[in-house]
Design a protein around this motif. Structure first.
Motif, PDB file in Angstrom:
ATOM      1  N   ASN A  53      -5.390   5.683  -7.903  1.00  0.00           N
ATOM      2  CA  ASN A  53      -4.587   6.627  -7.151  1.00  0.00           C
ATOM      3  C   ASN A  53      -3.651   5.833  -6.248  1.00  0.00           C
ATOM      4  N   ALA A  55      -1.637   6.924  -3.986  1.00  0.00           N
ATOM      5  CA  ALA A  55      -1.355   7.539  -2.689  1.00  0.00           C
ATOM      6  C   ALA A  55      -1.832   6.659  -1.541  1.00  0.00           C
ATOM      7  N   PHE A  73       5.871   7.417  -1.553  1.00  0.00           N
ATOM      8  CA  PHE A  73       4.855   8.398  -1.927  1.00  0.00           C
ATOM      9  C   PHE A  73       4.147   7.954  -3.193  1.00  0.00           C
ATOM     10  N   GLY A  75       0.522   9.087  -5.993  1.00  0.00           N
ATOM     11  CA  GLY A  75      -0.261  10.160  -6.580  1.00  0.00           C
ATOM     12  C   GLY A  75      -1.232   9.604  -7.594  1.00  0.00           C
ATOM     13  N   GLY A  97      -5.410   9.355   2.164  1.00  0.00           N
ATOM     14  CA  GLY A  97      -4.291   8.775   2.901  1.00  0.00           C
ATOM     15  C   GLY A  97      -4.711   8.534   4.326  1.00  0.00           C
ATOM     16  N   ALA A 104      -1.811  12.369  -2.110  1.00  0.00           N
ATOM     17  CA  ALA A 104      -1.027  12.417  -3.344  1.00  0.00           C
ATOM     18  C   ALA A 104       0.078  13.465  -3.275  1.00  0.00           C
ATOM     19  N   ARG A 105       1.268  13.061  -3.719  1.00  0.00           N
ATOM     20  CA  ARG A 105       2.374  13.999  -3.837  1.00  0.00           C
ATOM     21  C   ARG A 105       2.565  14.427  -5.280  1.00  0.00           C
TER      22      ARG A 105
END
Length: 306
Positions: A53, A55, A73, A75, A97, A104-105
């Motif tokens: 991940n 993020a 950003f 994800g 985060g 995550a975006r």
């Protein structure tokens, strides 16, 4: 003298940067990629990682380098190594985060561990059997509907991953029905009818530079110990597909591998290539700055906590 086309990078957003740790060598680490983007006047970069991940990397970069003005950003690509296509992995990514809204975006279906890619790579046995796919008939498989609901609830991007064209359309239909407002597909390999269908459903089609480069000429380690080539493509193939996406196209470097120039330079080269293919300044601005910023809420701060 600055390289030709450097002005296109002002305010641009590269949504597909592989600067994270990887099994292949990288041309830049995350901090170097952010500093380079800031020096070029870019507005944002999106970190992609087939193994983790991203993020967390993005949140760390924002804590350390946020003062440079680049919105970083990340994800989750739901490859097996990153937790697979599971609701638990998706939930964890959204919260991973430094506080609410910094996770995550985007949530992406696998980019390599799909039946479409497995067949392309000649995979067999358990790899092919367990690769993600959407059946031609019947419901979209679990837990994808629940993951779509998460994307709708948190107003983040659902990414179809590297599925086939018909699968991408089915996923876009399901996403729209479940209230997802942000959807991305990887448009390089889709014919123009598929691109039109996905964008008509409210999605954005992303076109990356990687397949246009010499990196597609050699086998690479993407997700395991085996080496496979990416599908090589030409601008003659890609340009009509970008135009088919009309106002909902996005372009990216898809760079970070050591074989290519660092992401910012690779992105500049792609934008210049678009100019040479007949795209005007306003079109280039739309696909490299306006659309990616809109899709990923670049510069708008964290999404509201839920």
């Amino acid at each position: 003298m600055p390289a030709y086309g450097t002005h296109y990078l002002q305010g641009a957003v590269d949504v597909h940067v592989h600067a994270c740790p990887h099994l292949n060598g990288r041309s830049a680490n995350v901090f170097e990629a952010v500093r380079a983007a800031a020096a070029a006047g870019m507005r944002g970069i999106g970190l992609m990682d087939n193994f983790q991940n991203s993020a967390g990397y993005a949140a760390l970069a924002m804590q350390e380098l946020g003062h440079l003005g680049v919105d970083v950003f990340g994800g989750l690509i739901m490859q097996p190594a990153a937790g697979g296509v599971t609701l638990e992995a998706a939930r964890t990514a959204i919260g991973y985060g430094y506080g609410p809204g910094t996770g995550a975006r985007f949530l992406s279906l696998p980019t390599h561990h799909t039946k479409a890619v497995a067949l392309q790579e000649g995979r067999t046995g358990l790899y092919l059997e367990t690769a993600f796919g959407v059946p031609e008939t019947g419901p979209v498989p679990d837990p994808v509907p629940a993951i779509l609901d998460l994307c709708a609830e948190h107003d983040i991007v659902f990414d179809c991953g590297h599925v086939s064209g018909p699968e991408a359309v089915r996923l876009a239909e399901e996403a729209k029905a479940r209230g997802v407002k942000r959807l991305r597909t990887h448009g390089n390999g889709y014919d123009e009818d598929v691109v039109r269908a996905v964008t008509a459903l409210g999605g954005y089609a992303e076109f990356g530079m990687f397949e246009l480069t010499h990196a597609s000429q050699v086998g690479l380690t993407h997700v395991d110990h085996e080496k496979h080539r990416a599908q090589a493509r030409s601008m003659d193939e890609i340009a009509p597909r970008i135009r088919a996406a009309a106002s909902r196209a996005i372009v990216s470097s898809d760079a970070g591998i050591a074989l290519l120039a660092p992401p910012v330079e690779s992105f500049r080269q792609f934008l210049v290539l678009l100019e040479a293919a007949g795209f005007g300044p306003d079109e280039i601005r739309r696909v490299s700055a306006d659309n990616p910023a809109t899709l990923f809420r670049v510069g708008s701060g964290p999404a509201p906590a839920h």
